[in-house]
Design a protein around this motif. Sequence first.
Motif, PDB file in Angstrom:
ATOM      1  N   THR A 158       0.829  -1.208   0.000  1.00 53.98           N
ATOM      2  CA  THR A 158       0.000   0.000   0.000  1.00 53.98           C
ATOM      3  C   THR A 158       0.863   1.257   0.000  1.00 53.98           C
ATOM      4  O   THR A 158       0.683   2.156  -0.824  1.00 53.98           O
ATOM      5  CB  THR A 158      -0.923   0.010   1.234  1.00 53.98           C
ATOM      6  N   GLN A 205      -8.162   8.166  -1.423  1.00 55.06           N
ATOM      7  CA  GLN A 205      -8.357   6.733  -1.182  1.00 55.06           C
ATOM      8  C   GLN A 205      -8.187   5.892  -2.448  1.00 55.06           C
ATOM      9  O   GLN A 205      -8.703   4.789  -2.541  1.00 55.06           O
ATOM     10  CB  GLN A 205      -9.712   6.466  -0.538  1.00 55.06           C
ATOM     11  N   GLU A 253      -0.443   6.879   3.736  1.00 54.89           N
ATOM     12  CA  GLU A 253      -1.859   7.208   3.538  1.00 54.89           C
ATOM     13  C   GLU A 253      -2.131   8.641   3.986  1.00 54.89           C
ATOM     14  O   GLU A 253      -2.793   9.418   3.286  1.00 54.89           O
ATOM     15  CB  GLU A 253      -2.758   6.230   4.319  1.00 54.89           C
TER      16      GLU A 253
END
Lengths: 475, 526
Positions: free
Chosen positions: A199, A383, A265
Amino acid sequence: MSGPPGEGPVTPGPVTPGPDGPQSPGPGTPQDAGTPAIATSASGDAPPPASGGEETAQDGRQPFGRIILESIVEGNSAMVTTLAIVAAIVVGGLLIAFTDPVVLTAWSNFSANPGNAFAQAWDSAAGSYSAMFEGAIFNPHTIAAVFQQASLASALHDGYVSAVFNPLSETAVNATPLILAGLAVALAFRAGLFNIGATSQWIGGAMLATWLGFGVSLPPFIHCVVCVIGGFVGGAVIGWVVGVLKARTGAHEVIVTIMLNYVMEYLLSYLLGTSALGKPGSNDLISPNIAGSAVLPHIAGPSLRINAGFLVALAAAVGVWWLLSRSTLGFEFRTVGANPSAARAAGMSVERTWILVFLIAGGLAGLSGAAVVQGTDHFLTFQSYGTYGIDAITVALLGRARPLGTVLAALLYGGLYAGGVQMQAVTQTPASMTEVIQALIVLFVAAPAFVRALFRLRGAKAGGEGQTLAKGWSG
Amino acid sequence: MKLELRGITKRFGSLTANDHIDLTVLPGQIHALLGENGAGKTTLMNVLYGLLQPDEGEFILDGQPTAFHSPKDAINAGIGMVHQHFMLVPVFTVAENITLGVERTHALGLLDRRRTRRDVRELSERYGLHVDPDALVEDIPVGVQQRVEIVKALLREARVLILDEPTAVLTPGETEDLFRVMRELKAGGTSIIFISHKLREVQAIADTITVLRRGKVVGERPPTASDSELALLMVGRKVELRVTKAPAQPGDVVLDVAGLTVPTGDHLLTDHPAAVDDVSFQVRAGEILGIAGVQGNGQTELCEALMGLLPSVAGSVRLSGRDITSATPRDRLRAGVGYIPEDRQEDGLVTDFSVADNLILDVYDRPPFASGLSLNLDAIRSTAVKRVADFDIRTTSTSTPTGTLSGGNQQKVILAREIGRDVKLLVASQPTRGLDVGSIEFVHRRIVEQRDQGVAVVIVSSELDEIYALADRIAVMYEGRITGFRPPTTSAEELGLLMAGAGTGPDAGTQAGAASDSPGEPTEPV
């Protein structure tokens, strides 16, 4: 100071044991074969036959993570994986049928009309799966539509032919980021490392590719290539950080990668809110669209979403295959993954390998980000990374950490996504059922013993020594 | 108790590990089971102990046919086993370990420590086993741990005691102690099955010797049988028990180690600060230095420091005059050092890899095996085929995973790799541990051959036989120090003393006091 000439032809040893008579252990004869090298304590029950050598066997000393890794990557045959998928589809079918209100009503009247109850259940599951098939692979109606056209030329022109290939295109588009991120996890697995941080590496790659996509202007083809390279670099930097932290400080890569996922993130959200990456004049956390010159070109006509990103993914898979099975670097990776202490004794730098593996794995995950931004989305949101990084782990495990396996597993997942959309549209089955099926596959893959029992396969590990290790490493 | 094995057969797939084995153990007899590794000794004993089920055959105890479905059945029938690897909980006391599973308890189920201790003490004194019930197992030497295992079996009323390769971990002195205990047990009526591949030990202690080869009983002999007769039975062909070698012709100094000191990895677990303590020696081209010593006295660390796998804190290592003290393992390998590690499966091989891949483990990135980043698979394969032939590696193909080979063939793979390169110095740690006689002979001949070609060789071994067979000079290590250098003509008694730390040799004066540090009971002179 002298000796036989080095790597060249070796002087045939003049002394070999007498050729007369039978000699000590014949070809492939295991030592005291199959006996438990270490038995259980006196009061224990019969232990499973432990493989291992005679005096040096010290089972149970392996780190826990390595045991999990080996049992998933090595312990599963392709057969078990395939059967796990079959089992998941069967259980998924039952779930589809028995969450369908029509089926439930029929079953509540089971005593009155048992045939109807079974028929309804079958119809529900079969209907959902055929819709899924139509969404993921091909839809017979689209073929029929082609033949209803006056000529092939008009069918081509009006898009009826591309409609036939639309399901496959969707499957490939969905699979593309999973192939790349899956390779990032698989490569690390083969070197004995857990990359839970696809990620963060995905975000690193996507951010750099996006920024290069809208921030610089270059000629069409070059711009596209620069952005793809940027994606690799962006991910590689994040991966490199993990490798360096592990090599220099001994920090465990699982912790570091998970934590870096959060860092990246939130960094993404932050940057999308600033002028550095955010869209000017927008309150949404969204980047500007990348320039048209940076978009990966479609490869099967404008109406199909399949784009050059899929080719990049396939090329990456071939590259990883070459790296692992044909290159000196890959030999090092595999040695470190299989036995770090032997690697060290053979003069390899285990630390350097860790850094390199994470660098390349990060780059691959970064390419995944670039492929999404440049191939389909054309912009980045807070996202965008979705669940690519997590799905990558399951894809890599399902593909048994082999490049080809990873591609196949990613295509399966891509197909499930594409089919899930169609399934929801045609039947009333929710698309989230595809996630249930994916989860079931992973569950079955993670429990090979259960799958073997289910299909009455002979245990690959229970058949004595030899079979356990009789598995190649190439590819 | 009279124990008979009749027609015991155990198969693993296509391999017959035990083939119709008949064996009779008389009461109060020490019955040796002699055979190479892979002959099926351990399998047979695991079948007897109920860990494995036989495919055919039966056991007869005092005339009664019996079957053992688990070790519990075997224990109840009076069979005890001391495994090669001890089954002890290190942080428990001796008494706790011994009564594990058969705890002495009070009425309420509480542990009765007093009775536990008393039982253990009584039993150990009856057979002269001398174990302290209150000592922690991790604090006592290996020889005593073995006695704890024996007491454990006796407490469960074993009348047939199986000892699986019990001397592998013992010093010569401890072995003598074990033999004394075995004789006492025998006098008390306990039968003992003694598993070994060492001829000398079997001749010294056994009443009857049964020889196994490839899963079959090939003969039964009295202990008076000659070495060569037993070896012939065991291997199936004539073997040279001692390598014939010409006197060494030492050349220039190749390896010069001065004041080398290596710290222990775990300062908290040992009170000894240095694993290798101020060690100095030289090895010349064309000579073999044998480093003798009981396992765990710093030999492993010395080898790893020589290879750059462990950092040293003081001293220097020179290879042909070049200082390599801080060189990386790869630099040293490239500079012409061959390394046969002590633990071949852990450090020497990647057992999942093929024979061919293992043969290039430290030269994979050099020509002809690599061009640039690319592996040259043809060169790798053809070299593997050649090495397999040259070194008589028994494998079905070069792509067979090495983990499936026998120990001897695994060691040949390592040997082929390490001396297949052009080496000046060969460091071999326990090069024949766990190997069969045939492989030992092969490895020894190849090592002597290297010496004769002018390679300097360092052999570390805890087997005196091996040291005698190979060494041109012997150094003895005890607690990280070299307690003396001796010629190979030195008696085993003298070396045994040095190995136990009682060295007073010319260059061991300062270590004279070290013996008092030895934990537990002092090792008795042989």
